[in-house]
Write a protein that holds these residues in place. Sequence first.
Motif, PDB file in Angstrom:
ATOM      1  N   THR A 263       0.834  -1.206   0.000  1.00 44.01           N
ATOM      2  CA  THR A 263       0.000   0.000   0.000  1.00 44.01           C
ATOM      3  C   THR A 263       0.869   1.256   0.000  1.00 44.01           C
ATOM      4  O   THR A 263       0.641   2.184  -0.789  1.00 44.01           O
ATOM      5  N   PHE A 264       1.883   1.280   0.868  1.00 38.19           N
ATOM      6  CA  PHE A 264       2.796   2.431   0.913  1.00 38.19           C
ATOM      7  C   PHE A 264       3.513   2.602  -0.428  1.00 38.19           C
ATOM      8  O   PHE A 264       3.727   3.729  -0.894  1.00 38.19           O
ATOM      9  N   ALA A 265       3.891   1.483  -1.029  1.00 37.45           N
ATOM     10  CA  ALA A 265       4.598   1.535  -2.310  1.00 37.45           C
ATOM     11  C   ALA A 265       3.726   2.175  -3.385  1.00 37.45           C
ATOM     12  O   ALA A 265       4.173   3.050  -4.142  1.00 37.45           O
ATOM     13  N   GLN A 266       2.474   1.757  -3.451  1.00 39.09           N
ATOM     14  CA  GLN A 266       1.561   2.296  -4.451  1.00 39.09           C
ATOM     15  C   GLN A 266       1.301   3.788  -4.230  1.00 39.09           C
ATOM     16  O   GLN A 266       1.379   4.597  -5.159  1.00 39.09           O
ATOM     17  N   GLU A 267       1.012   4.158  -2.990  1.00 36.83           N
ATOM     18  CA  GLU A 267       0.741   5.562  -2.669  1.00 36.83           C
ATOM     19  C   GLU A 267       1.953   6.447  -2.953  1.00 36.83           C
ATOM     20  O   GLU A 267       1.823   7.545  -3.504  1.00 36.83           O
ATOM     21  N   SER A 268       3.120   5.968  -2.580  1.00 37.73           N
ATOM     22  CA  SER A 268       4.340   6.760  -2.757  1.00 37.73           C
ATOM     23  C   SER A 268       4.640   6.978  -4.226  1.00 37.73           C
ATOM     24  O   SER A 268       5.042   8.076  -4.639  1.00 37.73           O
ATOM     25  N   LEU A 269       4.454   5.943  -5.032  1.00 33.07           N
ATOM     26  CA  LEU A 269       4.734   6.068  -6.466  1.00 33.07           C
ATOM     27  C   LEU A 269       3.783   7.068  -7.126  1.00 33.07           C
ATOM     28  O   LEU A 269       4.196   7.838  -8.005  1.00 33.07           O
ATOM     29  N   VAL A 270       2.526   7.080  -6.691  1.00 31.49           N
ATOM     30  CA  VAL A 270       1.577   8.066  -7.221  1.00 31.49           C
ATOM     31  C   VAL A 270       2.074   9.481  -6.955  1.00 31.49           C
ATOM     32  O   VAL A 270       2.063  10.350  -7.842  1.00 31.49           O
ATOM     33  N   ASN A 271       2.523   9.735  -5.728  1.00 30.22           N
ATOM     34  CA  ASN A 271       3.030  11.057  -5.389  1.00 30.22           C
ATOM     35  C   ASN A 271       4.281  11.408  -6.185  1.00 30.22           C
ATOM     36  O   ASN A 271       4.422  12.537  -6.692  1.00 30.22           O
ATOM     37  N   LEU A 272       5.200  10.476  -6.314  1.00 30.79           N
ATOM     38  CA  LEU A 272       6.432  10.748  -7.039  1.00 30.79           C
ATOM     39  C   LEU A 272       6.157  11.107  -8.493  1.00 30.79           C
ATOM     40  O   LEU A 272       6.747  12.047  -9.044  1.00 30.79           O
ATOM     41  N   LYS A 273       5.284  10.353  -9.118  1.00 31.52           N
ATOM     42  CA  LYS A 273       4.961  10.636 -10.523  1.00 31.52           C
ATOM     43  C   LYS A 273       4.226  11.954 -10.678  1.00 31.52           C
ATOM     44  O   LYS A 273       4.393  12.660 -11.685  1.00 31.52           O
ATOM     45  N   LYS A 274       3.433  12.306  -9.681  1.00 24.44           N
ATOM     46  CA  LYS A 274       2.744  13.600  -9.708  1.00 24.44           C
ATOM     47  C   LYS A 274       3.751  14.748  -9.653  1.00 24.44           C
ATOM     48  O   LYS A 274       3.593  15.768 -10.307  1.00 24.44           O
ATOM     49  N   TRP A 275       4.798  14.580  -8.870  1.00 25.29           N
ATOM     50  CA  TRP A 275       5.784  15.644  -8.698  1.00 25.29           C
ATOM     51  C   TRP A 275       6.804  15.731  -9.816  1.00 25.29           C
ATOM     52  O   TRP A 275       7.260  16.817 -10.143  1.00 25.29           O
ATOM     53  N   PHE A 276       7.176  14.592 -10.398  1.00 20.09           N
ATOM     54  CA  PHE A 276       8.321  14.589 -11.305  1.00 20.09           C
ATOM     55  C   PHE A 276       8.001  14.248 -12.762  1.00 20.09           C
ATOM     56  O   PHE A 276       8.836  14.467 -13.632  1.00 20.09           O
TER      57      PHE A 276
END
Length: 277
Positions: A263-276
Amino acid sequence: MRYSICSWTFANTPLKKVFEMVSSAGYEYIDVQALVDEYNWTEVNRLAEESSLKISGLLGDSGWPDEKHDLANKSKSNRDKAVEYFKRQIECVKVVGGDYLIVVPSAVGKFFTMGNTKTDDWNWAIESVRNIADTAKEYDITLIIEPINRYESCIVNNSDDALNFVKDINHPNVKTLLDTYHMNIEEDDLEEAFLKLKDWVEVVHMADSNRKGIGRGHIDFEKIVTGMKKIGFDKTIVVECTAPGPNPFQPNKGKDTAEIMQTFAQESLVNLKKWFN
């Protein structure tokens, strides 16, 4: 930008299962802990490929209290053994096609110095890392020095320490990283840390203030992202959060660890892609 995640955070989940979970969460890369004697590294590489993953690098194995894995140990004999062990870790990086080995100059979990002053420990670590740097160059592998907060290690704790350490080493195959969890404890200015290390940062580790996934704590990631963009960082981001629970040196937080981490992996990747992206 390469988005990776550290297999260590999935605790004792079998690597094949970790690779499957990480791939299904949307990652193309993974970092694996360099437990030299626990894996057949050719098989590890094959399993990663089966899950459409590439291994970006290995997380160096230097857990306290194994003094024979401590590059800053007071004992010259132990330091020599640690150097040889890290050279073997470099060989494993090459086998799996990775680019780097993460190195903590003083064993993870050893939050006290062993010399008369910190300078003694610093010099022991410098000597040890210099002794493995040429092996890294031979294999075309980069050694990444990781600053870890003062409660978990005793030599390189912040961006100032990291900058001084890599400058003292002065070797083309030795760089550094910044880890947002440790930065939250040790840095006065999250953005300034990136500006300070702009020529040296090869990897960024990401976790929130409570070491959970990105967005589940109180770190001001806007400053992190701004700092990274100002230095033109476009290399490797490794998600290194953990499931909630005691003992920061042990990722196993109970039977639900792997599911929480996915769950943390999925959520974190969403944020990273949103930022970069």
